[in-house]
Design a protein around this motif. Sequence first.
Motif, PDB file in Angstrom:
ATOM      1  N   LYS A  38       2.074  12.289   0.961  1.00  0.00           N
ATOM      2  CA  LYS A  38       2.172  13.609   1.593  1.00  0.00           C
ATOM      3  C   LYS A  38       1.151  14.582   1.003  1.00  0.00           C
ATOM      4  O   LYS A  38       0.521  15.350   1.720  1.00  0.00           O
ATOM      5  N   GLN A  39       0.978  14.516  -0.320  1.00  0.00           N
ATOM      6  CA  GLN A  39       0.053  15.422  -1.013  1.00  0.00           C
ATOM      7  C   GLN A  39      -1.371  14.882  -1.093  1.00  0.00           C
ATOM      8  O   GLN A  39      -2.247  15.544  -1.651  1.00  0.00           O
ATOM      9  N   LYS A  40      -1.571  13.671  -0.583  1.00  0.00           N
ATOM     10  CA  LYS A  40      -2.876  13.002  -0.648  1.00  0.00           C
ATOM     11  C   LYS A  40      -3.370  12.931  -2.099  1.00  0.00           C
ATOM     12  O   LYS A  40      -4.546  13.149  -2.392  1.00  0.00           O
ATOM     13  N   ALA A  41      -2.438  12.606  -2.998  1.00  0.00           N
ATOM     14  CA  ALA A  41      -2.750  12.533  -4.422  1.00  0.00           C
ATOM     15  C   ALA A  41      -3.475  11.237  -4.785  1.00  0.00           C
ATOM     16  O   ALA A  41      -4.126  11.172  -5.824  1.00  0.00           O
ATOM     17  N   LEU A  42      -3.342  10.212  -3.935  1.00  0.00           N
ATOM     18  CA  LEU A  42      -3.999   8.921  -4.147  1.00  0.00           C
ATOM     19  C   LEU A  42      -4.596   8.458  -2.824  1.00  0.00           C
ATOM     20  O   LEU A  42      -4.091   8.822  -1.758  1.00  0.00           O
ATOM     21  N   PRO A  43      -5.636   7.629  -2.871  1.00  0.00           N
ATOM     22  CA  PRO A  43      -6.159   7.055  -1.637  1.00  0.00           C
ATOM     23  C   PRO A  43      -5.090   6.184  -0.967  1.00  0.00           C
ATOM     24  O   PRO A  43      -4.265   5.563  -1.656  1.00  0.00           O
ATOM     25  N   GLN A  44      -5.120   6.126   0.348  1.00  0.00           N
ATOM     26  CA  GLN A  44      -4.096   5.390   1.089  1.00  0.00           C
ATOM     27  C   GLN A  44      -4.020   3.920   0.687  1.00  0.00           C
ATOM     28  O   GLN A  44      -2.938   3.353   0.591  1.00  0.00           O
ATOM     29  N   TYR A  45      -5.160   3.289   0.424  1.00  0.00           N
ATOM     30  CA  TYR A  45      -5.113   1.867   0.076  1.00  0.00           C
ATOM     31  C   TYR A  45      -4.385   1.631  -1.250  1.00  0.00           C
ATOM     32  O   TYR A  45      -3.717   0.606  -1.423  1.00  0.00           O
ATOM     33  N   LEU A  46      -4.467   2.577  -2.189  1.00  0.00           N
ATOM     34  CA  LEU A  46      -3.731   2.438  -3.446  1.00  0.00           C
ATOM     35  C   LEU A  46      -2.231   2.643  -3.235  1.00  0.00           C
ATOM     36  O   LEU A  46      -1.408   1.961  -3.851  1.00  0.00           O
ATOM     37  N   ILE A  47      -1.895   3.565  -2.359  1.00  0.00           N
ATOM     38  CA  ILE A  47      -0.487   3.785  -2.021  1.00  0.00           C
ATOM     39  C   ILE A  47       0.088   2.518  -1.385  1.00  0.00           C
ATOM     40  O   ILE A  47       1.174   2.057  -1.750  1.00  0.00           O
ATOM     41  N   ASP A  48      -0.656   1.930  -0.458  1.00  0.00           N
ATOM     42  CA  ASP A  48      -0.198   0.694   0.180  1.00  0.00           C
ATOM     43  C   ASP A  48      -0.091  -0.440  -0.832  1.00  0.00           C
ATOM     44  O   ASP A  48       0.856  -1.231  -0.799  1.00  0.00           O
ATOM     45  N   GLN A  49      -1.039  -0.515  -1.754  1.00  0.00           N
ATOM     46  CA  GLN A  49      -1.009  -1.558  -2.781  1.00  0.00           C
ATOM     47  C   GLN A  49       0.217  -1.386  -3.679  1.00  0.00           C
ATOM     48  O   GLN A  49       0.909  -2.365  -3.982  1.00  0.00           O
ATOM     49  N   LEU A  50       0.504  -0.173  -4.084  1.00  0.00           N
ATOM     50  CA  LEU A  50       1.675   0.079  -4.918  1.00  0.00           C
ATOM     51  C   LEU A  50       2.974  -0.188  -4.164  1.00  0.00           C
ATOM     52  O   LEU A  50       3.944  -0.678  -4.750  1.00  0.00           O
ATOM     53  N   SER A  75      -7.935  -1.906   4.846  1.00  0.00           N
ATOM     54  CA  SER A  75      -8.449  -0.561   4.581  1.00  0.00           C
ATOM     55  C   SER A  75      -9.971  -0.576   4.525  1.00  0.00           C
ATOM     56  O   SER A  75     -10.589  -1.476   3.955  1.00  0.00           O
ATOM     57  N   ASP A  76     -10.574   0.440   5.087  1.00  0.00           N
ATOM     58  CA  ASP A  76     -12.020   0.584   5.030  1.00  0.00           C
ATOM     59  C   ASP A  76     -12.522   0.683   3.594  1.00  0.00           C
ATOM     60  O   ASP A  76     -13.611   0.229   3.266  1.00  0.00           O
ATOM     61  N   SER A  77     -11.728   1.291   2.725  1.00  0.00           N
ATOM     62  CA  SER A  77     -12.128   1.447   1.321  1.00  0.00           C
ATOM     63  C   SER A  77     -12.233   0.113   0.608  1.00  0.00           C
ATOM     64  O   SER A  77     -13.036  -0.054  -0.301  1.00  0.00           O
ATOM     65  N   ILE A  78     -11.437  -0.852   0.988  1.00  0.00           N
ATOM     66  CA  ILE A  78     -11.466  -2.187   0.385  1.00  0.00           C
ATOM     67  C   ILE A  78     -12.623  -3.012   0.957  1.00  0.00           C
ATOM     68  O   ILE A  78     -13.254  -3.791   0.256  1.00  0.00           O
ATOM     69  N   GLN A  79     -12.933  -2.828   2.220  1.00  0.00           N
ATOM     70  CA  GLN A  79     -13.907  -3.660   2.906  1.00  0.00           C
ATOM     71  C   GLN A  79     -15.346  -3.263   2.623  1.00  0.00           C
ATOM     72  O   GLN A  79     -16.258  -3.943   3.051  1.00  0.00           O
ATOM     73  N   LYS A  80     -15.589  -2.200   1.895  1.00  0.00           N
ATOM     74  CA  LYS A  80     -16.957  -1.757   1.609  1.00  0.00           C
ATOM     75  C   LYS A  80     -17.654  -2.676   0.649  1.00  0.00           C
ATOM     76  O   LYS A  80     -17.139  -3.302  -0.190  1.00  0.00           O
TER      77      LYS A  80
END
Length: 80
Positions: A38-50, A75-80
């Motif tokens: 909600k606060q965008k405190a972490l990138p989405q891919y890390l949230i999904d990983q956790l 996630s686009d961040s992982i595929q780079k």
Amino acid sequence: MAASATNTNDSLLTFKYIYSICTPKPHTALELLNKAEKQKALPQYLIDQLRCFTYSNGLSMYRTALIYAQKTMQSDSIQK
């Protein structure tokens, strides 16, 4: 005194801290992940990983864990 739903210490919304409680306190980890998202405190891919770690190791909900593992890998961040 416990943190309220709207007043969470930012130091609790870190990958390292949430990872450390995925197994012993999975429900707390999921609550913190919802707040981090909600606060965008972490990138989405890390949230999904956790979430994957929490559902797999903390709650033994392997199908749900697989969904979050797939989201992480797509996630686009992982595929780079």
